[in-house]
Design a protein around this motif. Structure first.
Motif, PDB file in Angstrom:
ATOM      1  N   MET A 387      29.914  73.409  73.551  1.00 20.18           N
ATOM      2  CA  MET A 387      29.985  73.222  72.105  1.00 20.18           C
ATOM      3  C   MET A 387      28.647  73.542  71.460  1.00 20.18           C
ATOM      4  SD  MET A 387      32.858  71.917  70.718  1.00 20.18           S
ATOM      5  CE  MET A 387      32.490  70.732  69.433  1.00 20.18           C
ATOM      6  N   TYR A 390      28.645  76.622  70.148  1.00 23.05           N
ATOM      7  CA  TYR A 390      29.778  76.813  69.247  1.00 23.05           C
ATOM      8  C   TYR A 390      30.822  77.771  69.792  1.00 23.05           C
ATOM      9  CZ  TYR A 390      26.756  74.182  66.329  1.00 23.05           C
ATOM     10  OH  TYR A 390      25.949  73.191  65.869  1.00 23.05           O
ATOM     11  N   ILE A 399      40.357  72.108  76.740  1.00 20.37           N
ATOM     12  CA  ILE A 399      41.034  70.851  76.397  1.00 20.37           C
ATOM     13  C   ILE A 399      42.523  70.967  76.695  1.00 20.37           C
ATOM     14  CG2 ILE A 399      41.794  69.492  74.413  1.00 20.37           C
ATOM     15  CD1 ILE A 399      38.999  69.592  73.371  1.00 20.37           C
TER      16      ILE A 399
ATOM     17  N   LEU B 168      41.627  64.130  72.357  1.00 22.47           N
ATOM     18  CA  LEU B 168      40.681  65.122  72.878  1.00 22.47           C
ATOM     19  C   LEU B 168      40.169  66.022  71.757  1.00 22.47           C
ATOM     20  CD1 LEU B 168      42.140  66.157  76.322  1.00 22.47           C
ATOM     21  CD2 LEU B 168      39.985  65.043  75.867  1.00 22.47           C
ATOM     22  N   PHE B 169      41.054  66.351  70.819  1.00 22.87           N
ATOM     23  CA  PHE B 169      40.567  67.171  69.712  1.00 22.87           C
ATOM     24  C   PHE B 169      39.629  66.363  68.818  1.00 22.87           C
ATOM     25  CE2 PHE B 169      44.105  69.812  71.064  1.00 22.87           C
ATOM     26  CZ  PHE B 169      43.449  71.023  71.122  1.00 22.87           C
ATOM     27  N   LEU B 171      37.651  64.173  70.028  1.00 20.93           N
ATOM     28  CA  LEU B 171      36.387  64.214  70.772  1.00 20.93           C
ATOM     29  C   LEU B 171      35.611  65.489  70.444  1.00 20.93           C
ATOM     30  CD1 LEU B 171      34.559  62.999  72.968  1.00 20.93           C
ATOM     31  CD2 LEU B 171      35.838  64.289  74.636  1.00 20.93           C
ATOM     32  N   MET B 172      36.357  66.578  70.338  1.00 20.80           N
ATOM     33  CA  MET B 172      35.712  67.845  69.981  1.00 20.80           C
ATOM     34  C   MET B 172      35.047  67.722  68.606  1.00 20.80           C
ATOM     35  SD  MET B 172      37.718  71.395  70.440  1.00 20.80           S
ATOM     36  CE  MET B 172      37.097  72.867  69.667  1.00 20.80           C
ATOM     37  N   ILE B 175      31.900  65.644  68.963  1.00 22.00           N
ATOM     38  CA  ILE B 175      30.778  66.393  69.542  1.00 22.00           C
ATOM     39  C   ILE B 175      30.189  67.335  68.493  1.00 22.00           C
ATOM     40  CG2 ILE B 175      30.076  68.001  71.341  1.00 22.00           C
ATOM     41  CD1 ILE B 175      32.206  66.923  73.129  1.00 22.00           C
ATOM     42  N   TYR B 176      31.072  67.945  67.716  1.00 19.47           N
ATOM     43  CA  TYR B 176      30.581  68.874  66.684  1.00 19.47           C
ATOM     44  C   TYR B 176      29.680  68.141  65.694  1.00 19.47           C
ATOM     45  CZ  TYR B 176      30.631  72.508  63.155  1.00 19.47           C
ATOM     46  OH  TYR B 176      30.252  73.472  62.262  1.00 19.47           O
ATOM     47  N   TYR B 178      28.042  65.465  66.212  1.00 15.74           N
ATOM     48  CA  TYR B 178      26.811  65.101  66.914  1.00 15.74           C
ATOM     49  C   TYR B 178      25.835  66.275  66.932  1.00 15.74           C
ATOM     50  CZ  TYR B 178      23.975  64.602  71.176  1.00 15.74           C
ATOM     51  OH  TYR B 178      22.953  64.573  72.083  1.00 15.74           O
ATOM     52  N   LEU B 179      26.377  67.476  67.163  1.00 21.38           N
ATOM     53  CA  LEU B 179      25.495  68.647  67.219  1.00 21.38           C
ATOM     54  C   LEU B 179      24.926  68.982  65.842  1.00 21.38           C
ATOM     55  CD1 LEU B 179      27.686  70.773  69.619  1.00 21.38           C
ATOM     56  CD2 LEU B 179      25.438  69.845  70.124  1.00 21.38           C
ATOM     57  N   TRP B 203      38.004  71.778  59.055  1.00 25.02           N
ATOM     58  CA  TRP B 203      38.523  71.716  60.430  1.00 25.02           C
ATOM     59  C   TRP B 203      38.224  70.394  61.108  1.00 25.02           C
ATOM     60  CZ3 TRP B 203      36.588  71.024  65.202  1.00 25.02           C
ATOM     61  CH2 TRP B 203      35.242  71.291  65.431  1.00 25.02           C
TER      62      TRP B 203
END
Lengths: 457, 487
Positions: A387, A390, A399, B168-169, B171-172, B175-176, B178-179, B203
């Protein structure tokens, strides 16, 4: 260096002990030898010593050596009554596994590509024999032959790659190769590129990444289960460490070049591993395919090489190793009782053997990547790395694959807890209990408080 | 801080003790859940109803990844924490008549789930929130798949894969965020302060929304729900409908609105339409149900649809209504499922047409069931009324058309719930219901408590509204402020 010497000497002593029919002494000797090696590993921590310009025991090497040694130790504990029932020449098993381990220590700590090759061969040749060690068993023979042919083939790729890279850079030394790439970034010799690709193919063969995975299911299924455990956990970990050492380090300047084929390999590996595992009726074969999919997740660490790559591979490999050891240990127990390794033979396991079933559940949750187990932290780190660049689609693809994974890992949990079966009571030897307890503890501790391993390298 | 840690981890410790308690697991788990209810009440009494986060616990956890164990309670959390700790003892008490196999595992899993739920409701760190989110899912999966009814394995697998796909999405998305966060942590305040453009917000909205929508569930993500509710053991259904679906609602309020307000605004129209479709669709299906448990399951979808419509209206009334209704719905739905469980345990059926005339044999049950039904259909003077009234007011402020259609939920609800009541309790007794024994012992206790709550909260909801008011207002201010800064 001490580590390899200790392991090799242990191997010889065990071989002679076998010659003098000292069967009872084999396991204690091996355990003592491995614990000594583990002690040397710990003692060399932060030393970063270079041995004759051939090997470098940096923390990366030591951490992976540690995982390999502990994994092997647990597998040795599982040998209780296992080999004795199968063969008279028990000492050979021990010796060969120890030699393979010595080869793996070289693979995780090489500084010179010659050592990579030597280590890989020491490991592989031992494994060829181990896969076929049940001489009268057809499947075992098939496994051995397949493994040997494929292995020899992949070694050829690897060797050819090494040659081309030597031709371009004039050295086997990782640092010198990297320096060559940096210094001549405008004029890298054209033969370097095929060298990189060939080495990638050779290593992908070894770690069982698709589309070079065809040998894995048959070999894993045909070999004695304990050897399969060894191959799919410790050997795989060492293979990835070797992969990472080469690509994240020496070939890092060429990252833009080899990342595209790597992403293709990752996607194919994830897809094939997961989708095929979904349709397996046989637990052992399911684990074999799932090991392919885990190779896919592990390769994630190479897609984005950052400060975290090495740590995330270590965490993932450790999580995967310990969870698999549990799964295979339970498989051995079940197979001893029921004589079959299909999913059906796990039906109703939880009723009579709640603790064994609980361990297996933890292992499956960890392999599936459920939070509070080590597997989740491993997957999380992999996703986090990717990630960071990106590469959203890649993560989304992973996933979706993880979802497929849930499905087949939960099939085991469903069989164990919710289905009615023969309700056999397993006879669990004490050493198995130790292995299960230790592996479950490691899995949960790494899952709840991963801070202890995150800063290791 | 200590109180909060105790609150969160007492059930976990209790779960471990219960797991080894063997036959006495029922008693042990009851004691532990009552103690944690006491603890929650103690915290609620010491809670100052303003917008600040109180009882904060902020400990390092996985420092290398910027993850902290950061939890705290504000008005919004307080309400759901109370709900959780209130319902768990009720749910455990409601199981007293059942003889589940492996009781130790059963009660241990309930208590384990409580810790997961409390983590979700108090987490101020996105990673911790995610861990709690999954930690609540695993036990309920095992509860439903182990002690459930027929076809439970396939149904629960669907439920599990559905919910975990959503998470899980999410979680994605986490993470985004967080970044994007320059501070490299998962702090909720840092996430609130992020400056994301509208494409990113769009999104991330979807990544979170799908997870929450599956949990609630909002149409068209609801397909797992009726089957799962029907196949689960009653206590599992209660946990799912009473508490677990509040995770989704709470998630929207706590994480979705303040982090990506522009995304919410862009898509709120769609979310509103989905919610309203859910209301009408679920109500219509509820009409045709022959099984009372399924009917309640669909009515739950309709109610949740109204709650989410109220939230996406993005105004004070809607949000306040959602808060109150979360509590009310939790209490009412647990009451409904408990009554149906009592009926099932005596007659072995929940088919509406096979029942009838129970009121004659069991007058006490008839009265409490009526109160619960009236609470569910939002009769003034019951707890359901306050919530639905506020929600409809909120939706009305969003758009009259929306309120007009969403208002149908009350009419529809009254029709199918009362008709169900009529067919089950009134009319002629038949051979199944003639021997019906009235409620007794713990059944009485549980239902009386539920009825008392329904009436008390209906007549005097002020403390409840007061509890959440400041936090909701603060949240809305935050959202509006962020919306103006994006433009």
């Amino acid at each position: 260096m001490n580590i390899i010497i200790t392991i090799s000497i242990t191997a010889f002593i065990v071989l002679y002990a076998g010659l003098f029919k000292a069967k009872k002494a084999l396991l204690p000797l091996t355990v003592v030898g491995l614990l000594t090696a583990l002690g040397f590993t710990a003692a060399a921590w932060n030393g970063n010593a270079v041995h004759f310009g051939m090997m470098q025991t940096d923390n990366f090497a030591l951490a992976f050596s540690g995982v390999c040694i502990v994994g092997t130790l647990l597998i040795f504990l599982l040998t209780q009554n296992y080999f004795h029932a199968k063969s008279d020449n028990v000492a050979e098993y021990y010796t060969l596994i120890l030699f393979a381990l010595a080869g793996m220590i070289m693979m995780v700590s090489y500084k010179n590509m010659a050592m990579l090759f030597v280590g890989l061969e020491i490991m592989s040749v031992s494994l060829y024999i181990l896969a076929g060690i049940r001489k009268k068993d057809f499947a075992s023979n098939e496994a051995s032959l397949k493994y040997f042919l494929m292995g020899a083939f992949s070694t050829g790729f690897l060797l050819f790659g090494i040659t081309l890279i030597y031709g371009a850079s004039g050295s086997f030394d990782l640092d010198k190769i990297q320096a060559y790439l940096v210094d001549n970034s405008k004029a890298i010799s054209p033969i370097f590129y095929p060298g990189v690709i060939l080495m990638m193919i050779g290593l992908c063969f070894k770690v069982g990444a698709a589309p070079f995975h065809f040998w894995t299911p048959d070999v894993y299924e045909g070999s004695p289960t304990l050897i399969t455990t060894f191959m799919s956990t410790v050997v795989k970990t060492a293979g990835f460490a070797a992969f990472l050492r080469l690509f994240a380090d020496a070939f890092a300047p060429l990252h833009d070049f080899w990342v595209a084929p790597l992403i293709v390999i990752v996607c194919i590996t994830l897809f094939i591993g997961n989708v095929t595992a979904l349709f397996q009726k046989n637990f052992k074969r399911m684990l074999a395919y799932s090991s392919i999919s885990h190779a896919g997740y592990l390769l994630f660490s190479l897609v984005v090489i950052g400060a975290n790559s090495q740590n995330s591979v270590l965490v993932y490999a450790a999580a995967y190793t310990f969870a698999s050891i549990i799964a295979f240990a339970v498989l051995i127990l079940v197979k001893q009782k029921t004589g079959s390794d299909s999913f059906e033979s796990f039906n109703g396991l939880g009723k009579k053997n709640p603790l064994v079933a609980l361990s297996l559940t933890v292992a499956m949750l960890s392999l599936a990547g459920i939070p509070l187990t080590a597997g989740f932290i491993g997957k999380y780190l992999m996703f986090l790395n990717v990630m960071g660049e990106y590469k959203m689609l890649l993560v989304a693809f992973a996933i979706l694959n993880a979802l497929v994974g849930f499905y087949y890992y939960f099939k085991v949990i469903v069989a164990v807890w919710f289905k009615d079966g023969a309700e056999v009571e397993l006879s669990t030897p004490s050493q198995y209990k130790v292995v299960l307890a230790v592996s479950v503890a490691i899995t949960l501790i790494l899952g709840i408080y991963p801070a202890i391993i995150l800063n290791l390298i | 801080m200590e109180q909060l840690l105790l609150l969160i981890f007492l059930p976990l410790a209790g779960a471990i003790i219960t797991a080894f308690a063997g036959k006495s697991a029922k008693i042990v788990s009851t004691v532990i859940s009552v103690v944690s209810l006491g603890l929650a009440l103690f915290i609620a009494c010491n809670f100052i109803p303003n917008a600040t986060t109180q009882f904060e616990a902020n400990l390092p956890w996985i420092s290398d990844l910027g993850i902290r164990f950061h939890a705290g309670i504000d008005g919004i959390s307080m309400l759901v924490v109370l709900l959780t700790n209130l319902l768990i003892p009720i749910i455990i008490l409601s199981s007293y008549k059942h003889d589940y196999k492996n009781p130790a595992a059963f009660y241990a899993l309930i208590l384990f789930m409580q810790t997961g739920l409390l983590l979700v409701f108090t987490a101020m760190d996105a990673f911790l929130f995610y861990i709690g989110w999954e930690a609540a899912l695993i036990p309920i999966y095992f509860i439903c798949a182990f002690w459930g009814g027929k076809d439970r394995i396939r149904i629960n697998m669907k439920f599990f894969v559905y919910t975990i796909a959503g998470s899980l999405f999410m979680l994605m998305g986490i993470i985004y965020l967080y970044l994007q966060n320059p501070a490299n942590n998962f702090e909720i305040q840092a996430f609130y302060a992020l400056n994301l453009d509208s494409a990113q917000q769009g999104w991330i909205f979807w990544a979170f929304f799908i997870a929450f929508a599956i949990k609630m569930p909002i149409f068209p993500f609801h397909t797992w729900q009726p089957d799962t509710y029907t196949a689960a053991p009653t206590q599992g259904t209660m946990l799912l409908s009473g508490i677990m679906l509040k995770m989704g609602i709470y998630g929207v309020i706590r994480w979705l609105l303040p982090i990506v307000p522009a995304g919410v605004q862009d898509w709120s129209c769609l979310a509103m339409i989905l919610s309203i479709i859910g209301i009408v669709y679920a109500s219509l299906i509820a009409f045709t149900q022959k099984d009372a448990k399924r009917l309640v399951a669909y009515s739950s979808i309709a109610h949740v649809g109204l709650i989410s419509a109220g939230i996406f209206a993005l105004n004070q009334q809607g949000l306040q209504g959602a808060m109150v209704q979360m509590l009310s719905h939790g209490i009412n739905v647990v009451g409904l499922f408990f009554v149906l469980d009592i009926i099932f345990s005596r007659t072995k059926t929940n088919k509406i047409e096979e029942l009838g005339g129970i009121a004659k044999a069991a007058p006490q049950l008839a009265i409490v069931f009526l109160i619960v039904v009236l609470g569910t259909v939002a009769l003034p003077g019951t707890n359901g009324f306050i919530g639905e009234f506020l929600l409809l007011m909120g939706v009305y402020n969003y758009g009259i058309w929306a309120a007009a259609i969403a208002g149908l939920t009350i009419i529809f609800g009254a029709v199918y719930m009362l008709r169900m009541y009529q067919n089950v309790m009134l009319g002629k007794t038949n051979e199944l219901t003639i021997t019906f024994t009235d409620i007794q012992g713990t059944e009485k206790l549980v239902l009386y408590i539920i009825c008392a709550l329904i009436i008390v909260l209906g007549v005097y909801p002020k403390p409840l509204l007061h509890l959440t008011e400041a936090s909701v207002q603060h949240l809305l201010e935050q959202v509006n402020q962020k919306l103006t800064s994006v433009k």
